[in-house]
Write a protein that holds these residues in place. Structure first.
Motif, PDB file in Angstrom:
ATOM      1  N   LEU A 161       1.004  -1.325   0.126  1.00 27.28           N
ATOM      2  CA  LEU A 161      -0.089  -0.014   0.135  1.00 27.28           C
ATOM      3  C   LEU A 161       0.878   1.377  -0.226  1.00 27.28           C
ATOM      4  CD1 LEU A 161      -2.974   1.307   0.154  1.00 27.28           C
ATOM      5  CD2 LEU A 161      -2.830   1.016   2.675  1.00 27.28           C
ATOM      6  N   ALA A 162       1.903   1.252   0.709  1.00 26.99           N
ATOM      7  CA  ALA A 162       2.726   2.394   0.806  1.00 26.99           C
ATOM      8  C   ALA A 162       3.480   2.727  -0.606  1.00 26.99           C
ATOM      9  CB  ALA A 162       3.892   2.372   1.768  1.00 26.99           C
ATOM     10  N   GLN A 163       3.801   1.563  -1.044  1.00 31.72           N
ATOM     11  CA  GLN A 163       4.462   1.575  -2.767  1.00 31.72           C
ATOM     12  C   GLN A 163       3.457   2.131  -3.566  1.00 31.72           C
ATOM     13  OE1 GLN A 163       7.323  -1.552  -3.643  1.00 31.72           O
ATOM     14  NE2 GLN A 163       6.662  -2.352  -1.757  1.00 31.72           N
ATOM     15  N   LEU A 164       2.228   1.738  -3.551  1.00 26.46           N
ATOM     16  CA  LEU A 164       1.180   2.357  -4.586  1.00 26.46           C
ATOM     17  C   LEU A 164       0.908   3.651  -4.318  1.00 26.46           C
ATOM     18  CD1 LEU A 164      -1.261  -0.815  -4.359  1.00 26.46           C
ATOM     19  CD2 LEU A 164       0.063   0.062  -6.450  1.00 26.46           C
ATOM     20  N   ARG A 165       0.891   4.104  -3.024  1.00 27.79           N
ATOM     21  CA  ARG A 165       0.675   5.380  -2.685  1.00 27.79           C
ATOM     22  C   ARG A 165       1.914   6.264  -3.254  1.00 27.79           C
ATOM     23  NH1 ARG A 165      -3.745   8.335  -1.570  1.00 27.79           N
ATOM     24  NH2 ARG A 165      -2.939  10.423  -0.515  1.00 27.79           N
ATOM     25  N   LEU A 166       3.074   5.974  -3.197  1.00 22.30           N
ATOM     26  CA  LEU A 166       4.286   6.417  -3.926  1.00 22.30           C
ATOM     27  C   LEU A 166       3.993   6.460  -5.201  1.00 22.30           C
ATOM     28  CD1 LEU A 166       7.039   7.919  -3.998  1.00 22.30           C
ATOM     29  CD2 LEU A 166       7.799   5.350  -3.811  1.00 22.30           C
TER      30      LEU A 166
END
Length: 480
Positions: free
Chosen positions: A445-450
């Motif tokens: 999820l953190a990578q998708l937000r980035l």
């Protein structure tokens, strides 16, 4: 006896009239069929990029970094100096259309002695002279040079704006990467805390005879793996911070980029950053909104001027010159001088040079055709970049929405697995699997937000970042 001055004046007048007969060729432009619309959908509430598009992310810390980068980035300062060099070159090219004048003065003493022993003879002289030269731009060669310099100046200004847009996008993306690295470190530490808590439960159950030594060993391995996973993330965070320091024009050693503090609404969390919806406009708008395309067009105009100058160099050149002088037979004195006055007109034509001038024409035309193809390729690349950025923005948005649901389900599954393991209703493998699933879901999820934030930056950059052609004629300024 008639003075030659009227004849020379008539010749000069005729030459000046003929000077309007410049050799020109039609401007060369690539034939590119632009699409009427984009293939990817656009959000209904999307807005056109503004000149200060980075403010749309609502991060005061990012705005401060942008200000610092525009003031201190060495590469951007180099692009500013290149504009100044192009301005100087244009002034120098313009000077070729004006007459040149030079002035000189001399004085001297000389003694001559005969070999037969007769008396030596002394001679003294002093003189002053003024000479004026002017090349009649009969075929527009000099004017073409000025046009080429002017187009090169425009290209350098557009290159400066391209460097500025690249810098702004680089700072923004790197700052988001730094926040992402820190968020992933926090996620890894939270999962380490969960693993340690489960390890405590496994030890307690082992001491009470409700769990095996294998359960304890498995959970201890999980704790060690979680600790090891933090180290590469910390390395990535440190390297990203150093890269951000270089972008803002500071050394990594004295750049301690802390998380946003004070009244910064982002609070250093990716989730609190706003992801703006961007309207791309029409594909044809790119030609006027991207500085790199404008630079390619200006370079093509400069190539047209180079071809015209090379063709004019094949034709005769006419030069007018005049001189006046004073001379006397005294040292350091012009008393009772003799005066001279001269006017001349010259015609020069190259008869044979082994094909050198003709080769220069062919080279200039080939260079122009090269720039035509470069311009065509730049337009195609720009269209692809916008299309890709639009598609990535929509797909990443949908994927993030799905990933949020996956993360929430993983959290609930871990709570249930821990509860069942504590009560002895399930084994440790269920807990380990739930924990691993939650960690992967949070990290993804953190990578998708980035990816969504970077995708928005890429779309701003692909659209020119709110740039217009008029902005390139003004000196660069830091954001207000």
């Amino acid at each position: 006896m008639h003075s030659p001055a009227p004849r020379l004046s008539l010749a000069a007048a005729i030459a000046l009239i003929l000077g309007g007969c410049a050799i020109t060729e039609p401007a060369t432009r690539p034939d590119v069929a632009l699409p009427s619309s984009w293939g990817e959908p656009v959000q209904a509430d999307a807005a056109r990029p503004s000149a200060q598009w980075w403010r749309d992310f609502a991060s005061q810390r990012l705005e401060a970094l942008i200000d610092e980068a525009l003031a201190g980035n060495p590469d951007f300062r180099v692009s500013i100096e290149r504009v100044r060099q192009a301005e100087i070159a244009l002034r120098a090219a313009g000077a070729t259309l004006l007459p040149s004048a030079s002035m000189g003065a001399d004085t001297g003493w000389r003694r001559s002695e005969a070999g037969d022993g007769s008396r030596a003879v002394d001679s003294e002289s002093s003189g002053a002279s003024l000479s004026i030269g002017y090349e009649v731009d009969l075929w527009g060669r000099l004017a073409a040079g000025i046009q080429g310099a002017d187009a090169s100046l425009a290209a350098s200004r557009y290159d400066r704006e391209t460097a500025r847009l690249t810098l702004l996008a680089g700072v923004t993306n790197t700052y988001f990467q730094l926040l992402s690295a820190r968020e992933r470190i926090d996620i890894a530490r939270d999962n380490l805390a969960i693993a340690e808590r489960v390890f405590g439960i496994a030890e307690a159950r082992y001491r009470n005879g409700a769990a095996s030594a294998l359960d304890v060993s498995r959970q201890r391995s999980t704790v060690l793996a979680q600790r090891a996973a933090i180290l590469p993330l910390e390395t990535q965070e440190r390297q990203t911070r150093s890269a951000l320091a270089l972008l803002v024009g500071r050394t990594p050693q004295d750049f301690a980029e802390a998380l946003p503090q004070g009244n910064d609404p982002t609070g250093g969390a990716l989730a609190s950053l706003i992801i703006p919806a961007v309207a791309p406009g029409l594909p044809s708008d790119l030609l006027a909104r991207r500085p790199d395309l404008a630079s390619a067009e200006a370079q093509l105009a400069a190539a047209d001027a180079d071809v015209a100058a090379a063709r004019a160099a094949l034709l005769p050149r006419i030069e007018l010159s005049g001189s006046a002088g004073l001379a006397s037979t005294a040292l350091l004195s012009l008393a009772n001088p003799a005066s001279t006055l001269g006017l001349s007109a010259g015609l020069a034509q190259t008869l044979f040079d082994g094909g050198r001038l003709r080769g220069q024409v062919d080279t200039a035309r080939s260079r122009r055709q090269e720039l035509v193809e470069n311009y065509r390729a730049a337009i195609h690349s720009a269209l692809k970049e916008v299309e890709d950025a639009l598609g990535n923005a929509e797909r990443d948005r949908q994927q993030e929405a799905t990933q949020l649901l996956i993360r929430d389900e993983a959290r609930r599954a871990l709570r249930l697995a821990e509860l069942r393991y504590r009560e002895g209703a399930d084994d440790l493998l269920a807990v380990l699997d739930a924990q691993r699933t939650l960690f992967q879901a949070q990290d993804q999820l953190a990578q998708l937000r980035l990816a969504r934030l970077s995708g928005a930056v890429d779309l701003y950059k692909a659209l020119g970042g709110g740039w217009t052609r008029q902005a390139a004629t003004a000196p660069p300024s830091a954001p207000g």
